[in-house]
Design an enzyme around this catalytic site. Structure first.
Site, PDB file in Angstrom:
ATOM      1  N   GLU A   1     -32.477   0.022 -15.937  1.00  0.00           N
ATOM      2  CA  GLU A   1     -33.015  -0.211 -14.413  1.00  0.00           C
ATOM      3  C   GLU A   1     -32.057   0.774 -13.634  1.00  0.00           C
ATOM      4  O   GLU A   1     -31.019   0.202 -13.098  1.00  0.00           O
ATOM      5  CB  GLU A   1     -32.796  -1.875 -13.957  1.00  0.00           C
ATOM      6  CG  GLU A   1     -33.705  -2.547 -14.678  1.00  0.00           C
ATOM      7  CD  GLU A   1     -33.579  -3.900 -13.802  1.00  0.00           C
ATOM      8  OE1 GLU A   1     -34.861  -4.283 -13.770  1.00  0.00           O
ATOM      9  OE2 GLU A   1     -32.954  -4.578 -13.264  1.00  0.00           O
TER      10      GLU A   1
ATOM     11  N   GLU B   1     -27.418  -6.364  -9.458  1.00  0.00           N
ATOM     12  CA  GLU B   1     -27.276  -7.184  -8.004  1.00  0.00           C
ATOM     13  C   GLU B   1     -25.887  -7.988  -8.445  1.00  0.00           C
ATOM     14  O   GLU B   1     -25.083  -8.152  -7.484  1.00  0.00           O
ATOM     15  CB  GLU B   1     -28.573  -7.972  -7.735  1.00  0.00           C
ATOM     16  CG  GLU B   1     -29.358  -6.973  -7.006  1.00  0.00           C
ATOM     17  CD  GLU B   1     -30.953  -7.538  -7.471  1.00  0.00           C
ATOM     18  OE1 GLU B   1     -31.202  -8.677  -8.030  1.00  0.00           O
ATOM     19  OE2 GLU B   1     -31.818  -6.655  -7.371  1.00  0.00           O
TER      20      GLU B   1
ATOM     21  N   ASN C   1     -38.436 -10.989 -13.256  1.00  0.00           N
ATOM     22  CA  ASN C   1     -37.111 -11.518 -12.612  1.00  0.00           C
ATOM     23  C   ASN C   1     -37.434 -12.011 -11.347  1.00  0.00           C
ATOM     24  O   ASN C   1     -37.794 -11.329 -10.519  1.00  0.00           O
ATOM     25  CB  ASN C   1     -36.212 -10.427 -12.627  1.00  0.00           C
ATOM     26  CG  ASN C   1     -34.805 -10.872 -12.218  1.00  0.00           C
ATOM     27  OD1 ASN C   1     -34.736 -11.951 -11.757  1.00  0.00           O
ATOM     28  ND2 ASN C   1     -34.040  -9.848 -11.839  1.00  0.00           N
ATOM     29  N   TRP C   2     -37.389 -13.279 -11.186  1.00  0.00           N
ATOM     30  CA  TRP C   2     -37.817 -13.690  -9.894  1.00  0.00           C
ATOM     31  C   TRP C   2     -36.692 -13.862  -8.686  1.00  0.00           C
ATOM     32  O   TRP C   2     -36.835 -14.184  -7.528  1.00  0.00           O
ATOM     33  CB  TRP C   2     -38.385 -15.411  -9.813  1.00  0.00           C
ATOM     34  CG  TRP C   2     -39.495 -15.507 -10.974  1.00  0.00           C
ATOM     35  CD1 TRP C   2     -40.332 -14.349 -11.506  1.00  0.00           C
ATOM     36  CD2 TRP C   2     -40.343 -16.790 -11.200  1.00  0.00           C
ATOM     37  NE1 TRP C   2     -41.445 -15.005 -11.937  1.00  0.00           N
ATOM     38  CE2 TRP C   2     -41.414 -16.420 -11.976  1.00  0.00           C
ATOM     39  CE3 TRP C   2     -40.065 -18.092 -10.845  1.00  0.00           C
ATOM     40  CZ2 TRP C   2     -42.315 -17.391 -12.565  1.00  0.00           C
ATOM     41  CZ3 TRP C   2     -40.981 -19.108 -11.454  1.00  0.00           C
ATOM     42  CH2 TRP C   2     -41.932 -18.719 -11.994  1.00  0.00           C
ATOM     43  N   LYS C   3     -35.488 -13.366  -9.101  1.00  0.00           N
ATOM     44  CA  LYS C   3     -34.581 -13.253  -8.353  1.00  0.00           C
ATOM     45  C   LYS C   3     -34.339 -14.545  -7.509  1.00  0.00           C
ATOM     46  O   LYS C   3     -34.339 -15.485  -8.057  1.00  0.00           O
ATOM     47  CB  LYS C   3     -34.523 -12.146  -7.409  1.00  0.00           C
ATOM     48  CG  LYS C   3     -34.788 -10.776  -8.463  1.00  0.00           C
ATOM     49  CD  LYS C   3     -34.545  -9.812  -7.734  1.00  0.00           C
ATOM     50  CE  LYS C   3     -34.781  -8.273  -8.421  1.00  0.00           C
ATOM     51  NZ  LYS C   3     -34.518  -7.250  -7.958  1.00  0.00           N
TER      52      LYS C   3
ATOM     53  N   GLY D   1     -36.658  -2.194  -6.105  1.00  0.00           N
ATOM     54  CA  GLY D   1     -36.928  -2.608  -4.857  1.00  0.00           C
ATOM     55  C   GLY D   1     -37.172  -1.584  -3.798  1.00  0.00           C
ATOM     56  O   GLY D   1     -37.467  -1.829  -2.566  1.00  0.00           O
TER      57      GLY D   1
ATOM     58  N   HIS E   1     -27.130  -8.095 -14.534  1.00  0.00           N
ATOM     59  CA  HIS E   1     -28.220  -7.426 -13.615  1.00  0.00           C
ATOM     60  C   HIS E   1     -27.422  -6.622 -12.480  1.00  0.00           C
ATOM     61  O   HIS E   1     -26.295  -6.869 -12.098  1.00  0.00           O
ATOM     62  CB  HIS E   1     -28.880  -8.318 -12.848  1.00  0.00           C
ATOM     63  CG  HIS E   1     -30.212  -7.684 -12.099  1.00  0.00           C
ATOM     64  ND1 HIS E   1     -29.984  -7.175 -10.887  1.00  0.00           N
ATOM     65  CD2 HIS E   1     -31.513  -7.644 -12.468  1.00  0.00           C
ATOM     66  CE1 HIS E   1     -31.169  -6.670 -10.500  1.00  0.00           C
ATOM     67  NE2 HIS E   1     -31.906  -6.833 -11.503  1.00  0.00           N
TER      68      HIS E   1
ATOM     69  N   GLY F   1     -39.396  -6.945 -11.081  1.00  0.00           N
ATOM     70  CA  GLY F   1     -38.916  -7.972  -9.767  1.00  0.00           C
ATOM     71  C   GLY F   1     -40.191  -8.326  -8.934  1.00  0.00           C
ATOM     72  O   GLY F   1     -40.689  -9.269  -9.138  1.00  0.00           O
ATOM     73  N   GLY F   2     -40.195  -7.756  -7.753  1.00  0.00           N
ATOM     74  CA  GLY F   2     -41.272  -7.944  -6.782  1.00  0.00           C
ATOM     75  C   GLY F   2     -42.494  -8.371  -7.270  1.00  0.00           C
ATOM     76  O   GLY F   2     -43.062  -9.505  -7.087  1.00  0.00           O
TER      77      GLY F   2
HETATM   78  P1  13P Z   1     -38.313  -4.408  -8.346  1.00  0.00           P
HETATM   79  O1  13P Z   1     -39.349  -4.734  -9.543  1.00  0.00           O
HETATM   80  O2  13P Z   1     -38.575  -5.414  -7.417  1.00  0.00           O
HETATM   81  O3  13P Z   1     -38.137  -3.181  -8.194  1.00  0.00           O
HETATM   82  O4  13P Z   1     -36.836  -5.041  -9.208  1.00  0.00           O
HETATM   83  C1  13P Z   1     -36.617  -4.882 -10.385  1.00  0.00           C
HETATM   84  C2  13P Z   1     -35.558  -5.624 -11.094  1.00  0.00           C
HETATM   85  O5  13P Z   1     -34.408  -5.451 -10.501  1.00  0.00           O
HETATM   86  C3  13P Z   1     -35.792  -6.489 -11.965  1.00  0.00           C
HETATM   87  O6  13P Z   1     -34.774  -6.913 -12.422  1.00  0.00           O
END
Ligand code: 13P
Length: 256
Positions: free
Chosen positions: A171, A101, A10-12, A177, A99, A238-239
């Site tokens: 998650e 977020e 997930n590149w956000k 994060g 998600h 994510g990251g």
């Molecule tokens: P991180 O791997 O950066 O903790 O993010 C997880 C995430 O929200 C993937 O959707």
């Protein structure tokens, strides 16, 4: 039942379309050294989908394309929204839905998530439906009940065949994060309970087939510990998905 492992990035809200194209090219190069059957998915921002899908198509990269969100209507006067058919047209086969977020910053409710899940299936995409508890719920010991309610509402009213194809990403919000994670055993407990919920809704065969990913601070150093758990079928990253090296290390950890 052997479920295929999945590692999704997930590149956000990171990467321009040009950066995304380079990133997926780098991933493709590093993936050549990986042998084993893992389904790899990248989810760039909407603006990067075309460029990334062009690379995937022309270089025959074994990576599937996903979007990070979708609206449920087929078309219409919905300024700023993106319809399912617009995503499939660009080659998306997956779409992240719900998600945390989006739930937090854009007020997405379980009902909205459910509409999006249904719209994704109706257009032929597979939703990666995200669930997970905030820290206060974890500390009160109510995680499984909280997540069960999210699954009951988010995955309501599906065809049994679609329920079997569903991907749920567990998650925990406090793990996203932050560098903090639940223990692999605890992640597996929640994954097992998600599978049991789908089983109660759609029957054991669908429950055995659907996949549950773990997400939240997954890194090359800890991925294998989660992948060893029987009810964890991969990761939503994510990251660590923004660097080809770390993402492909996580893919390697999923080969078995
Ligand atoms: P991180 O791997 O950066 O903790 O993010 C997880 C995430 O929200 C993937 O959707």
């Amino acid at each position: 039942m052997d479920r295929r492992m999945m590692v999704a990035g997930n590149w956000k809200m990171y990467t321009t379309s040009a950066e995304g194209a380079v990133l997926v090219q780098d991933m493709a190069r590093e993936l050549e050294a990986v042998h084993g059957d893992v389904e790899v998915v990248v989810c760039p921002p909407f603006t990067g989908l075309k460029a990334v899908s062009t690379v995937i198509e022309y270089d025959r990269v074994p990576i599937a394309l996903g979007a990070q969100d979708v609206f449920w209507e087929r078309e219409g006067a919905f300024t700023g929204e993106i319809a399912p058919g617009m995503l499939t047209h660009l080659g998306c086969t997956y779409v992240i839905v719900g998600h945390s977020e989006r739930r937090e910053h854009f007020n997405e409710t379980d009902e909205i998530v459910n509409r999006k899940v249904k719209a994704a299936f109706a257009s032929g995409m597979t939703p990666i439906m995200c669930v997970g508890e905030p820290l206060a719920i974890r500390e009160s010991g109510e995680t499984e009940r909280f997540v069960r309610d999210q699954v009951l509402a988010g995955a309501a009213g599906l065809e049994t065949d679609d329920a079997a194809r569903l991907v749920v990403a567990y998650e925990p919000i406090w793990a996203i994060g932050t560098g903090r994670t639940p223990t692999p055993e605890s992640a597996n407990d929640v994954a097992r309970s998600i599978r049991a919920t789908i089983g109660a809704m759609y029957g054991p065969p669908a429950a055995m087939q659907m996949r549950v990913l773990y997400g939240g601070s997954v890194k090359p150093e800890n991925a294998a510990h989660f992948f060893r758990e029987p009810d964890v079928d991969g990761a939503l990253v994510g990251g660590a998905s923004l660097k080809a090296g770390s993402f492909v290390e996580i893919v390697k950890a999923a080969t078995r």
